[in-house]
Design a protein around this motif. Structure first.
Motif, PDB file in Angstrom:
ATOM      1  N   GLY A 159       0.825  -1.193   0.000  1.00  0.00           N
ATOM      2  CA  GLY A 159       0.000   0.000   0.000  1.00  0.00           C
ATOM      3  C   GLY A 159       0.860   1.244   0.000  1.00  0.00           C
ATOM      4  N   GLU A 160       0.438   2.253   0.754  1.00  0.00           N
ATOM      5  CA  GLU A 160       1.066   3.567   0.698  1.00  0.00           C
ATOM      6  C   GLU A 160       2.314   3.679   1.561  1.00  0.00           C
ATOM      7  N   VAL A 161       2.339   2.998   2.727  1.00  0.00           N
ATOM      8  CA  VAL A 161       3.455   3.153   3.664  1.00  0.00           C
ATOM      9  C   VAL A 161       3.901   1.790   4.187  1.00  0.00           C
ATOM     10  N   PRO A 162       5.140   1.681   4.684  1.00  0.00           N
ATOM     11  CA  PRO A 162       5.603   0.422   5.274  1.00  0.00           C
ATOM     12  C   PRO A 162       4.844   0.090   6.559  1.00  0.00           C
ATOM     13  N   GLY A 163       4.616  -1.186   6.769  1.00  0.00           N
ATOM     14  CA  GLY A 163       3.965  -1.662   7.978  1.00  0.00           C
ATOM     15  C   GLY A 163       4.590  -2.953   8.458  1.00  0.00           C
ATOM     16  N   ILE A 164       4.012  -3.527   9.506  1.00  0.00           N
ATOM     17  CA  ILE A 164       4.535  -4.746  10.119  1.00  0.00           C
ATOM     18  C   ILE A 164       3.726  -5.951   9.651  1.00  0.00           C
ATOM     19  N   HIS A 165       4.445  -6.990   9.229  1.00  0.00           N
ATOM     20  CA  HIS A 165       3.834  -8.236   8.787  1.00  0.00           C
ATOM     21  C   HIS A 165       4.491  -9.409   9.506  1.00  0.00           C
ATOM     22  N   GLU A 166       3.760 -10.511   9.586  1.00  0.00           N
ATOM     23  CA  GLU A 166       4.312 -11.747  10.156  1.00  0.00           C
ATOM     24  C   GLU A 166       4.512 -12.769   9.050  1.00  0.00           C
ATOM     25  N   VAL A 167       5.660 -13.442   9.082  1.00  0.00           N
ATOM     26  CA  VAL A 167       5.955 -14.534   8.152  1.00  0.00           C
ATOM     27  C   VAL A 167       6.270 -15.766   8.995  1.00  0.00           C
ATOM     28  N   SER A 168       5.552 -16.861   8.752  1.00  0.00           N
ATOM     29  CA  SER A 168       5.641 -18.037   9.625  1.00  0.00           C
ATOM     30  C   SER A 168       6.422 -19.196   9.040  1.00  0.00           C
ATOM     31  N   GLN A 169       6.927 -19.039   7.819  1.00  0.00           N
ATOM     32  CA  GLN A 169       7.762 -20.074   7.223  1.00  0.00           C
ATOM     33  C   GLN A 169       8.513 -19.467   6.049  1.00  0.00           C
ATOM     34  N   LYS A 173       4.127   6.591  -0.712  1.00  0.00           N
ATOM     35  CA  LYS A 173       4.516   6.118  -2.042  1.00  0.00           C
ATOM     36  C   LYS A 173       4.071   7.075  -3.144  1.00  0.00           C
ATOM     37  N   SER A 174       2.863   7.603  -3.038  1.00  0.00           N
ATOM     38  CA  SER A 174       2.370   8.491  -4.096  1.00  0.00           C
ATOM     39  C   SER A 174       3.217   9.749  -4.203  1.00  0.00           C
ATOM     40  N   ASN A 175       3.698  10.272  -3.065  1.00  0.00           N
ATOM     41  CA  ASN A 175       4.566  11.453  -3.095  1.00  0.00           C
ATOM     42  C   ASN A 175       5.916  11.127  -3.723  1.00  0.00           C
ATOM     43  N   ILE A 176       6.466   9.996  -3.306  1.00  0.00           N
ATOM     44  CA  ILE A 176       7.768   9.565  -3.827  1.00  0.00           C
ATOM     45  C   ILE A 176       7.688   9.353  -5.339  1.00  0.00           C
ATOM     46  N   ASP A 177       6.618   8.715  -5.775  1.00  0.00           N
ATOM     47  CA  ASP A 177       6.470   8.417  -7.201  1.00  0.00           C
ATOM     48  C   ASP A 177       6.398   9.696  -8.031  1.00  0.00           C
ATOM     49  N   TYR A 178       5.604  10.669  -7.586  1.00  0.00           N
ATOM     50  CA  TYR A 178       5.474  11.894  -8.363  1.00  0.00           C
ATOM     51  C   TYR A 178       6.814  12.629  -8.444  1.00  0.00           C
ATOM     52  N   GLY A 179       7.535  12.667  -7.316  1.00  0.00           N
ATOM     53  CA  GLY A 179       8.859  13.271  -7.342  1.00  0.00           C
ATOM     54  C   GLY A 179       9.794  12.554  -8.299  1.00  0.00           C
ATOM     55  N   PHE A 180       9.669  11.233  -8.374  1.00  0.00           N
ATOM     56  CA  PHE A 180      10.482  10.426  -9.285  1.00  0.00           C
ATOM     57  C   PHE A 180      10.219  10.803 -10.737  1.00  0.00           C
TER      58      PHE A 180
END
Length: 658
Positions: free
Chosen positions: A82-92, A637-644
């Motif tokens: 999505g738009e910003v980094p977040g926390i995810h769990e990976v179990s394997q 992400k949308s801000n970064i992309d437009y600047g890019f």
């Protein structure tokens, strides 16, 4: 100086109002419009055709190791869906990333509750202002609880081994100093200040195994910090390192208790140019260096819960080298040989002894890998996307060296375009921030735009490590301090000389870019080497160190004076005024692009405004992109992309056109 600063800002505000009104236009299907939080000034519209061509380069993802679950073989990672980094769990290994936080702002620094793992804590701020708050996320209910006051700056948290308490640094008392606080995360009302701490440099490191003591770091400068032990009940402080080499500043980092609680393990440059791993006995015994033979610095390390094995990563001119050793004897253990890249975020599982690391190469984003105990082969847990692009044909990062005007040896990384591009290639020099930063061969810069410029435009990119960079010894890192700041600018001048000597690089087509302190370097090069470059791109750069120090967040001011010099000293002030890019803008005729976040607490937005105003007085073309909901490090992400997309157009217009 304040009056000139205010006048420059006022002038650009007037210009902004005029330009915004003049630029109003009817939306077009052929135009990729900026988001409502963006403030473009004197920039062209972005055509949809460019967005479609370049957008695959924005659809990358990475993953960073955060914390092992204490009860099972599962880990938390930080990644963006999505738009910003977040926390995810990976179990394997290569398992599904289960999203754990659902926020409009980035989440980071996630730590499982020790022993039980019924919740994890993390920190997040709003709009890039860096007023971080701590939160508790309960896994069973999904409920999120604010653990801090919602107003102050809170960071550097650590949990007691029994899971009953967390300690952290907070500016709650006066908005400037980071004091030591603690609470029971299940009862936020228990929060209280354990110890008042002056100077703004407090960083909580670890708790003792019996939860009776907390080891903290007091940061003054990159080469000056100390360790103290704090009684978790009384707040009584014992300084652990001040008397080791009286009168000689040392650097300490990554302090933690040994598993038996009888000593502190920490990185230090004591007796060396580089960080080595030390054991400090708490009974008053003599410190012991556990890695006496290494010739480079250690970036990060981890120790197993039983204390038998230590993993560490050496920084070899920016390239990471993974090592394993027996803690008792120092004997080397088999370790994987990694390709040229960078290791971050290291930790052993408390039950299995499996090592987790984050690793990236120039063509592969950061991903999480593990090393099962007793093996020498990494197991991949995440596989981050690169927007569907196959980057395997890119040339490897090339370590280059050149000499400064005073003979100092300098290093950096050169990324050459594909072989299909012939003839002398235009060059972008991208200078890292810090100043205590380092250019390294990971997945290029934070925003990844250079993959596009290398592959689609045939541009060579150089990441230099000028004097003042870390990773080359403490003497090297101090060579730009205070009034010696100008010497680092001449290092880029010497790099321009080096480029002119390369048969496949075009010294007549060079663009310089950088973020934060790299932005200051960019502005300095643009104003002092105007005739040797074609254009420049500054992101949140300092345009005058004096006005920066006067307006940066109060909690940072004294810490930055150690690096840049104290602007209250008349001699230092005069020297800094003389080299300020905003004061040298009369030399500037080449085009400049500036990107800045309005909520930046480190380098205030006014620094970018005053530079743009000063450049315009000399009729230099200036593209300006302000971001209302960003701070020092752009996150949306949308801000970064437009600047890019704007950067591509700027490069096309001012670097690539004859």
């Amino acid at each position: 100086m304040r009056s000139r600063h205010t006048a420059a800002v006022a002038a650009l505000i007037c210009f902004t109002t005029y330009t915004a009104a003049a630029a109003a236009q009817t939306p077009s299907a052929d135009v990729f419009a900026p988001g409502p939080s963006l403030v473009p000034i004197s920039t062209p519209t972005v055509p949809m055709s460019l967005m479609r061509k370049a957008s695959p380069y924005t659809e990358h993802r990475d993953a960073h190791f955060e914390s092992w679950n204490p009860t099972k073989r599962s880990l938390l990672v930080r990644t963006r869906f999505g738009e910003v980094p977040g926390i995810h769990e990976v179990s394997q290994p290569l398992g599904t990333r289960r999203q754990m936080t659902f926020l409009h702002e980035p989440a980071r620094e996630a730590h499982w509750q020790p022993k039980l793992g019924t919740y994890f804590t993390y920190m997040s701020d709003t709009g890039g202002a860096e007023q971080y708050q701590l939160f508790r996320k309960d896994v069973a209910t999904g409920e999120t609880t604010l653990l801090t006051d919602g107003k102050s700056r809170n960071m550097y948290s650590a949990a007691s081994p029994d899971g009953h308490y967390i300690a952290w640094a907070s500016t709650h008392r006066n908005g400037a100093d980071l004091d030591l606080w603690m609470e029971d995360p299940l009862h936020p009302e228990s929060a209280h200040m354990l110890k008042e701490w002056k100077g703004g440099g407090l960083q909580v490191q670890d708790w003792s195994p019996d939860a009776k003591s907390i080891v903290v770091l007091n940061y003054v400068a990159v080469t000056d910090s100390s360790l103290s032990l704090v009684n978790a009940e009384t707040g009584e402080v014992r300084n652990l390192t001040a008397e080791l080499t009286p009168g000689t500043p040392m650097s300490w980092a990554e302090a933690r208790f040994s598993p038996d609680g009888k000593s502190i393990l920490a990185l230090s440059d004591m007796g060396s140019e580089y960080h080595r791993l030390w054991r400090l006995p708490l009974n008053g015994g003599k410190p012991v260096c556990l890695t006496p033979k290494i010739q480079r610095g250690i970036d990060v390390y981890a120790i197993t819960k039983d204390g038998s094995t230590i993993a560490y990563s050496l920084n070899d001119e920016g390239v990471s080298r993974l090592h394993l050793m027996r803690a008792a004897t120092g004997a080397e253990l088999p370790a994987p040989t990694l390709p040229t890249g960078v290791i971050m975020d290291m930790g052993f599982h408390p039950l299995t002894g499996e090592l987790a690391v984050s690793f990236s190469t120039p063509t592969k984003p950061f991903d999480v890998y593990t090393l099962p105990r007793g093996t020498a082969k990494l197991v991949r847990w995440t596989s981050s996307e690169t927007g569907g692009l196959d980057l395997s044909d890119e040339k490897p990062a090339e370590l280059i060296h050149w000499k400064a005007t005073d003979g100092l040896k300098l290093a950096g990384f050169l990324f050459r375009p594909p072989a299909r591009y012939t003839g002398k290639r235009p060059v972008i020099i991208d200078i890292h921030g810090g100043p205590e930063g380092q250019a390294r061969p990971d997945y290029l810069d934070d925003y990844h735009e250079y993959h596009y410029l290398i592959r689609e435009r045939g541009i060579a990119v150089i990441y230099p490590n000028v004097r003042g960079s870390v990773g080359f010894g403490k003497t090297f890192s101090k060579l730009d301090n205070g009034v010696k700041r100008e010497d680092s600018i001449t290092d880029i001048g010497a790099l321009l000389d080096w480029i002119a000597q390369q048969p496949d690089l075009d010294a007549s087509r060079v663009l310089v870019a950088g973020m934060s302190y790299g932005g200051y370097m960019t502005l300095s090069v643009a104003t002092q080497y105007n005739n040797r470059i074609k254009a420049s791109i500054d992101t949140v750069g300092l345009s005058n160190i004096i006005t920066f120090l006067e307006h940066t967040a109060e909690y940072r001011r004294q810490l930055r004076r150690v690096e840049y010099g104290d602007e209250r000293d008349p001699a230092v002030r005069a020297a800094l005024e003389k080299i300020a890019p905003a004061n040298l803008a009369g030399n500037l005729t080449k085009p400049m692009m500036i990107l800045a976040g309005q909520r930046d607490p480190r380098v205030p937005y006014s620094e970018s405004l005053q530079m743009a105003a000063a450049a315009r007085k000399n009729n230099a073309p200036v593209w300006f992109l302000g971001m209302k909901d960003e701070g020092h490090v752009f996150q949306k992400k949308s801000n970064i992309d437009y600047g890019f997309y704007l950067k591509i157009m700027f490069v096309d217009e001012y670097l690539l056109k004859p």
